[in-house]
Design a protein around this motif. Structure first.
Motif, PDB file in Angstrom:
ATOM      1  N   LYS A 203     -21.137  12.800  14.248  1.00 20.89           N
ATOM      2  CA  LYS A 203     -20.966  13.690  13.267  1.00 20.89           C
ATOM      3  C   LYS A 203     -19.808  14.173  13.479  1.00 20.89           C
ATOM      4  CE  LYS A 203     -22.695  15.740  10.914  1.00 20.89           C
ATOM      5  NZ  LYS A 203     -22.161  15.415   9.336  1.00 20.89           N
TER       6      LYS A 203
ATOM      7  N   LYS B 121     -19.077  10.624  10.649  1.00 21.99           N
ATOM      8  CA  LYS B 121     -19.965  10.348  10.040  1.00 21.99           C
ATOM      9  C   LYS B 121     -21.279  11.055   9.517  1.00 21.99           C
ATOM     10  CE  LYS B 121     -20.418   5.065  11.045  1.00 21.99           C
ATOM     11  NZ  LYS B 121     -20.883   4.331   9.747  1.00 21.99           N
ATOM     12  N   ARG B 122     -20.837  10.938   8.118  1.00 27.13           N
ATOM     13  CA  ARG B 122     -22.009  10.812   7.566  1.00 27.13           C
ATOM     14  C   ARG B 122     -23.828  10.673   7.570  1.00 27.13           C
ATOM     15  NH1 ARG B 122     -19.716   9.519   2.736  1.00 27.13           N
ATOM     16  NH2 ARG B 122     -18.310  10.939   1.891  1.00 27.13           N
ATOM     17  N   VAL B 123     -24.675  11.874   7.773  1.00 25.11           N
ATOM     18  CA  VAL B 123     -25.806  11.589   8.026  1.00 25.11           C
ATOM     19  C   VAL B 123     -27.143  12.113   6.745  1.00 25.11           C
ATOM     20  CG1 VAL B 123     -27.847  11.630   9.891  1.00 25.11           C
ATOM     21  CG2 VAL B 123     -25.537  12.165  10.511  1.00 25.11           C
ATOM     22  N   ILE B 124     -28.052  11.203   6.850  1.00 25.08           N
ATOM     23  CA  ILE B 124     -28.732  11.023   5.734  1.00 25.08           C
ATOM     24  C   ILE B 124     -30.316  11.634   6.464  1.00 25.08           C
ATOM     25  CG2 ILE B 124     -30.263  10.866   3.832  1.00 25.08           C
ATOM     26  CD1 ILE B 124     -27.177  11.571   3.287  1.00 25.08           C
TER      27      ILE B 124
ATOM     28  N   LEU C  99     -28.726   3.607   3.041  1.00 24.19           N
ATOM     29  CA  LEU C  99     -28.108   4.493   3.815  1.00 24.19           C
ATOM     30  C   LEU C  99     -26.831   3.756   4.910  1.00 24.19           C
ATOM     31  CD1 LEU C  99     -30.978   6.998   4.460  1.00 24.19           C
ATOM     32  CD2 LEU C  99     -29.467   6.444   2.866  1.00 24.19           C
TER      33      LEU C  99
ATOM     34  N   CYS D 153     -23.412   5.420   6.249  1.00 26.71           N
ATOM     35  CA  CYS D 153     -24.005   7.543   7.225  1.00 26.71           C
ATOM     36  C   CYS D 153     -25.117   6.473   7.778  1.00 26.71           C
ATOM     37  CB  CYS D 153     -25.085   7.474   5.625  1.00 26.71           C
ATOM     38  SG  CYS D 153     -23.886   7.777   4.172  1.00 26.71           S
TER      39      CYS D 153
ATOM     40  N   ASP E  86     -25.683  15.633   6.375  1.00 27.64           N
ATOM     41  CA  ASP E  86     -25.030  15.404   4.903  1.00 27.64           C
ATOM     42  C   ASP E  86     -26.629  14.832   3.551  1.00 27.64           C
ATOM     43  OD1 ASP E  86     -22.150  15.233   5.884  1.00 27.64           O
ATOM     44  OD2 ASP E  86     -22.994  13.184   7.179  1.00 27.64           O
TER      45      ASP E  86
ATOM     46  N   THR F  20     -21.664   9.333  -1.728  1.00 24.86           N
ATOM     47  CA  THR F  20     -20.781   9.751  -0.953  1.00 24.86           C
ATOM     48  C   THR F  20     -19.450   8.259  -1.404  1.00 24.86           C
ATOM     49  OG1 THR F  20     -21.905   6.932  -0.798  1.00 24.86           O
ATOM     50  CG2 THR F  20     -22.589   9.357   0.694  1.00 24.86           C
TER      51      THR F  20
END
Length: 382
Positions: free
Chosen positions: A29, A33-36, A48, A53, A97, A157
């Motif tokens: 993070k 980085k995006r976290v789903i 993802l 992600c 995210d 995204t």
């Protein structure tokens, strides 16, 4: 590697597994980085990853009770979703995210509604629909729903997911799953080097961190496990089944009685990794087929025969002496599975124990007493 290194690796996994946001995820993070988050093993995590992600399997660790979730849920709802939603209300999932829900059960569907109603973080929420059957038009429907999920992730995204991206993601996650499958085979051997507690810690940990770190840790564990001294052959080898049973201490409670959980059908167990996706051809179609035909849970209504055959194979491969099936209170899906598996166990003359309990609900003494009595039953019949 030395023995202490494998001990440290598994201890690290256990520590990560008990954290809402493990250290490697927090570092990702910080690096942008995006976290789903996602709620079920029927959600294709490769999508993802292909969008840049980090997939994060939702869990109720560090939930500190379900009081806040109880304000929105009935006490007759599953304690897993009440605890997860309580964590969301407290802001524990603010690092996410987005969250992808699934129509696994009405309890999780309701959480999707409540999350939108309360407008808590994150704002990107998606309900992914998975058929409740694998026959007929289910594959076509599931494939179309995967395409819709891809479109939604792309819009969120700003990343255009190409087939080459998906193929690469499939290869990576297949490798991760093969490593977990190999460790599971080690757990099933006659002389135990990995316990059920170890496997639960490992699976929970690697489902909440970036895949490159997950693969690195799994490879290190795989390379080092041979240096771990063989444990005494357990007097009783158990098969454990259930839903979102994530408590490390509960698994340890079972195994403290000198037995080993050598096989399972758990959300944070076999169902997380017992599948391989075809790496040739169209990746979307391959994902749809592979995920739809994985080891199923009771939500899949027309897959009882195949699930039974899989379980029978597990009995033979793992030399199982007894079956424990646990369900979280008010889970109708697992209530039916308990009835069905009890009948199967009777036909196989296999000792069987069902436990209904709350997630992180205590009652340790009562559960220990029931398990001890069950183990005595097994030993008396051996």
């Amino acid at each position: 590697m030395k023995h202490e290194n494998i001990t440290q690796l598994i201890s690290e996994c256990e520590r990560w597994s008990e954290m809402t946001c493990p250290d490697p995820l927090l570092e990702a993070k910080k690096n942008g980085k995006r976290v789903i988050g996602y709620f079920c093993s029927y959600i294709p995590v490769e999508i993802l990853y292909a969008a840049g992600c980090v997939p994060y399997r939702m869990r109720a660790v560090e939930s500190a009770g379900a009081t806040q979730g109880d304000a929105y849920y009935s006490p007759l709802n599953c304690s897993f979703v009440r605890r997860c939603f309580g964590k969301a209300l407290r802001g524990d999932f603010s690092f996410l995210d987005g969250v992808i829900f699934m129509n696994g059960c009405d309890h999780v569907r309701r959480m999707y509604d409540l999350w939108r109603f309360t407008k808590i973080s994150p704002s990107f929420l998606y309900m992914f629909i998975v058929p409740h059957i694998i026959q007929g038009n289910a594959l076509l429907e599931y494939t179309n729903n995967i395409r819709m999920l891809i479109s939604s992730i792309e819009a969120q995204t700003g990343v255009s997911i190409q087939k080459t991206d998906l193929t690469h993601a499939i290869q990576l996650y297949n490798h991760k799953r093969r490593l977990l499958q190999s460790l599971n085979q080690i757990r099933q051997q006659e002389s135990v080097q990995l316990t059920g507690t170890d496997m639960l810690s490992i699976v929970k940990a690697v489902s909440a961190i970036p895949i490159d770190i997950a693969i690195d840790r799994l490879e290190q564990i795989h390379d080092a496990i041979g240096q771990r001294p063989l444990q005494t052959k357990p007097s009783v080898r158990l098969f454990l089944a259930g839903g979102c049973l994530e408590e490390i201490e509960h698994m340890r409670l079972i195994e403290q009685e000198g037995v080993r959980v050598v096989s399972d059908n758990l959300c944070f167990g076999t169902r997380e990794y017992d599948k391989q996706i075809d790496e040739s051809g169209d990746p979307i179609e391959a994902l749809a087929y592979g995920y739809l035909h994985q080891v199923s849970c009771p939500r899949m209504m027309d897959d009882v025969t195949r699930r039974t055959e899989w379980f029978t194979d597990q009995m033979q491969q793992s030399y199982i002496h007894g079956i424990i099936i646990e369900k979280i209170k008010f889970c109708d899906l697992w209530a039916w599975e308990i009835f069905r598996m009890n009948r199967l166990a009777e036909s196989l003359s296999m000792p069987f124990l069902s436990i209904e309990r709350e997630l992180y609900g205590g009652s340790t003494g009562q559960i220990r007493t029931r398990i001890q009595a069950f183990l005595e039953q097994i030993k008396n019949t051996k």
